[in-house]
Design a protein around this motif. Structure first.
Motif, PDB file in Angstrom:
ATOM      1  N   ALA A  16     -38.601 -10.210  93.242  1.00  0.00           N
ATOM      2  CA  ALA A  16     -39.559 -10.057  92.145  1.00  0.00           C
ATOM      3  C   ALA A  16     -40.860  -9.421  92.619  1.00  0.00           C
ATOM      4  O   ALA A  16     -41.602  -8.849  91.815  1.00  0.00           O
ATOM      5  CB  ALA A  16     -39.849 -11.424  91.519  1.00  0.00           C
ATOM      6  N   ALA A  17     -41.138  -9.521  93.927  1.00  0.00           N
ATOM      7  CA  ALA A  17     -42.395  -8.983  94.464  1.00  0.00           C
ATOM      8  C   ALA A  17     -42.178  -7.717  95.290  1.00  0.00           C
ATOM      9  O   ALA A  17     -43.080  -7.262  95.984  1.00  0.00           O
ATOM     10  CB  ALA A  17     -43.078 -10.048  95.318  1.00  0.00           C
ATOM     11  N   LYS A  18     -40.989  -7.128  95.206  1.00  0.00           N
ATOM     12  CA  LYS A  18     -40.636  -6.023  96.103  1.00  0.00           C
ATOM     13  C   LYS A  18     -41.576  -4.834  95.992  1.00  0.00           C
ATOM     14  O   LYS A  18     -41.804  -4.110  96.983  1.00  0.00           O
ATOM     15  CB  LYS A  18     -39.200  -5.571  95.854  1.00  0.00           C
ATOM     16  N   ASP A  19     -42.156  -4.604  94.829  1.00  0.00           N
ATOM     17  CA  ASP A  19     -43.052  -3.462  94.664  1.00  0.00           C
ATOM     18  C   ASP A  19     -44.341  -3.622  95.461  1.00  0.00           C
ATOM     19  O   ASP A  19     -45.048  -2.635  95.705  1.00  0.00           O
ATOM     20  CB  ASP A  19     -43.391  -3.263  93.181  1.00  0.00           C
ATOM     21  N   THR A  20     -44.653  -4.846  95.853  1.00  0.00           N
ATOM     22  CA  THR A  20     -45.883  -5.100  96.626  1.00  0.00           C
ATOM     23  C   THR A  20     -45.566  -5.325  98.105  1.00  0.00           C
ATOM     24  O   THR A  20     -46.456  -5.704  98.877  1.00  0.00           O
ATOM     25  CB  THR A  20     -46.627  -6.325  96.078  1.00  0.00           C
ATOM     26  N   LEU A  21     -44.304  -5.104  98.501  1.00  0.00           N
ATOM     27  CA  LEU A  21     -43.872  -5.364  99.876  1.00  0.00           C
ATOM     28  C   LEU A  21     -43.228  -4.104 100.470  1.00  0.00           C
ATOM     29  O   LEU A  21     -42.019  -4.058 100.704  1.00  0.00           O
ATOM     30  CB  LEU A  21     -42.883  -6.539  99.912  1.00  0.00           C
ATOM     31  N   PRO A  22     -44.010  -3.091 100.746  1.00  0.00           N
ATOM     32  CA  PRO A  22     -43.437  -1.831 101.237  1.00  0.00           C
ATOM     33  C   PRO A  22     -42.787  -1.937 102.610  1.00  0.00           C
ATOM     34  O   PRO A  22     -41.919  -1.132 102.950  1.00  0.00           O
ATOM     35  CB  PRO A  22     -44.644  -0.884 101.271  1.00  0.00           C
ATOM     36  N   ASP A  23     -43.197  -2.922 103.426  1.00  0.00           N
ATOM     37  CA  ASP A  23     -42.631  -3.050 104.769  1.00  0.00           C
ATOM     38  C   ASP A  23     -41.286  -3.772 104.775  1.00  0.00           C
ATOM     39  O   ASP A  23     -40.533  -3.672 105.743  1.00  0.00           O
ATOM     40  CB  ASP A  23     -43.597  -3.820 105.680  1.00  0.00           C
ATOM     41  N   LEU A  24     -40.987  -4.526 103.731  1.00  0.00           N
ATOM     42  CA  LEU A  24     -39.783  -5.355 103.707  1.00  0.00           C
ATOM     43  C   LEU A  24     -38.554  -4.504 103.381  1.00  0.00           C
ATOM     44  O   LEU A  24     -38.346  -4.087 102.244  1.00  0.00           O
ATOM     45  CB  LEU A  24     -39.942  -6.484 102.683  1.00  0.00           C
TER      46      LEU A  24
END
Length: 524
Positions: free
Chosen positions: A135-143
């Motif tokens: 759900a938070a992938k757009d704010t986690l560019p390194d993941l």
């Protein structure tokens, strides 16, 4: 040069594992070589040997490197007390990666903060954690990689940890890195603010294991069975628990969730000999009629993270003959610093004396050492200290090796230390210092008070005032006035609460600390 090697006990030829190398994962290799067929982890109906754990750690290291990760990359491990955690943790370290243990109870916001702040490239988690991260992938560019180790499976779009391990060759993987290299990035509990990542090197973690192993009588040995019920994602369960287990090549009983009756029954069934616990565990156990039989096999009981109520200490001692030893430590110190195991005689309300190779001094606001019985901030120095806070090492030990803990204590005439409070929780009433812990001790002496937290609230006349949030025992009927009157019998007036609030319970961290930050945010 080998990373770890077996150290021989003086009294026989059976190897005590120990470690003289640089990479913490080398402890697993040494245990597997010294005691391959001996149990490492007892979990549900499984009995997993050290040889098996070592082979799984090899596969985990190979699988993570096979994803394109490089030494120094962060791998978040958000798992409960299961074998998957141990394999993922040691596998990450063996590959030269940095383990970021994360609380399984994190909300989406908390998980997003830890993943974003650490820059984790991989997350090993449950299906629930995977959904929150998604759900938070757009704010986690390194993941780049989310791996499910617990839950899920049928029709999963994400890879499963067991499948990744099965897909790599079962060959030995050399430990990569160690020493001053960053091993663990562990986030502080955040009881008073946004969690910060404490940078723990292999050196710091191994040093603390060595320090604790030098305590006499020994805390843990190769023939012990250690209860692992404290969360492994917390530093207390991680290094004194899982790390110490590997250091000695002992056996650990993994328990996913503490239940007073069920956990006590498991302790008896598996003949646990050493209990690593937190105050809420011992308080709950002290009230059970089966306490004596349940702890009959236990030779050592330790408590940390918060003060253990004197009444629980007394009840356990009377019911079992066991002395519960208390200790003091911090995430930033890997974590153990002080223990009543070092005292001539353990004293109620004391945290004891420094463990081997830890230097302690108490200083005033000018940095000068205080006189005996005076309150001062605990300054520490030792090889187990962290390398500062992520990402730049700010806030770490000074050039002289000393680090201010932020905790206030005093030393009694026998040299034992008594924790007073956090320096940051100091209450200033008309310019006079009030230590919340001192007020809490007085309030807890009232027979109708079950639990209490003392915090500061703004006051137009005195700047700050003392507020007590009180949980009463069942059937009690105290009034705010009665609480204040009780305090006035033992404390100077400026230390007494001017505001008293009754609550049904207090918010706690997962290991039992009161979340005073949460109380302050709602205080009036």
């Amino acid at each position: 040069m080998p990373q770890c090697q077996a150290l021989l006990r003086r009294d026989d030829d059976a190897p005590e594992v120990g470690c003289v190398g640089e990479n913490l994962a080398g402890l697993v290799r040494a245990a597997a070589r010294a005691r391959p067929g001996r149990p490492a982890l007892l979990f549900r109906s499984e009995r997993i040997t050290w040889a098996d754990i070592d082979a799984r750690v090899d596969r985990a290291a190979a699988a993570l490197l096979g994803l394109g990760l490089h030494p120094g990359d962060r791998v978040a491990v958000q798992l409960g007390n299961t074998p998957h955690f141990a394999v993922a943790y040691f596998g990450t370290l063996r590959a030269g990666l940095v383990s970021v243990p994360l609380n399984t109870g994190y909300t989406g916001r908390e998980l997003q903060h830890a993943l974003a702040d650490s820059g984790a490239r991989a997350l090993i988690t449950s299906d629930t954690g995977a959904a929150l991260a998604g759900a938070a992938k757009d704010t986690l560019p390194d993941l780049e990689h989310v791996i499910i180790a617990e839950g899920g499976r049928p029709g999963d779009a994400l890879p499963h940890f067991d499948d990744l391990l099965a897909a790599v060759p079962g060959t030995s993987v050399r430990d990569v890195g160690g020493g001053e290299d960053l091993a663990v990035l562990i986030y502080t509990s955040g009881t008073s603010g946004v969690p910060k990542g404490a940078m723990l090197s292999h050196r710091a973690l191994l040093a603390n294991l060595d320090q604790v192993s030098r305590i006499e009588p020994p805390v843990l040995g190769r023939d012990d069975v250690l209860l692992l019920v404290l969360p492994l994602f917390h530093v207390y369960g991680l290094n004194p628990g899982l790390g110490m287990l590997a250091y000695h090549g002992a056996a650990g009983l993994l328990v996913e969730r503490f239940d007073p009756h069920d956990t006590l029954a498991l302790v008896a069934r598996h003949q646990v000999t050493c209990v690593l616990g937190a105050p809420p565990m011992y308080v709950a156990w002290s009230k059970l009629p089966e306490l004596s039989d349940g702890l009959a096999s236990v030779r050592f009981a330790l408590s940390g993270s918060a003060p253990l109520p004197a009444e629980a200490l007394r009840q356990i001692a009377e019911g079992t003959g066991l002395t519960v030893f208390e200790g003091y430590g911090l995430t930033e110190t890997a974590p153990v610093l002080i223990s009543t195991l070092m005292s001539d005689v353990p004293k109620p309300d004391s945290i004891g004396r420094p463990i081997p190779d830890v230097d302690i001094k108490l200083v005033d606001e000018q940095g000068d050492e205080v006189d005996e019985d005076d309150h001062g901030e605990i300054m520490v120095r030792g090889p187990n200290l962290f390398s500062g806070y992520w990402p730049d090492g700010a806030g770490g030990p000074g050039a002289d090796g000393w680090w201010p803990t932020g905790d206030i204590a005093f030393a009694d005439e026998g040299g034992d230390l008594h924790l007073v409070d956090r320096r940051t929780e100091l209450i200033l009433v008309s310019g006079f210092n009030v230590y919340p812990r001192e007020v809490e001790i007085v309030l807890l002496a009232h027979p109708e008070v079950a639990e209490v937290a003392v915090i500061a609230v703004p006051d137009a006349m005195t700047g700050e005032a003392v507020k007590a949030v009180v949980v009463l025992r069942s059937g009690a009927a105290l009034t705010p006035e009665a609480v204040i009157t009780h305090c006035e019998k033992s404390l100077a007036r400026f230390k007494c609460p001017s505001v008293v609030e009754f609550a049904t319970d207090l918010p706690h961290t997962i290991i039992g600390k009161v979340r005073k930050g949460q109380l302050r945010s709602t205080a009036v």
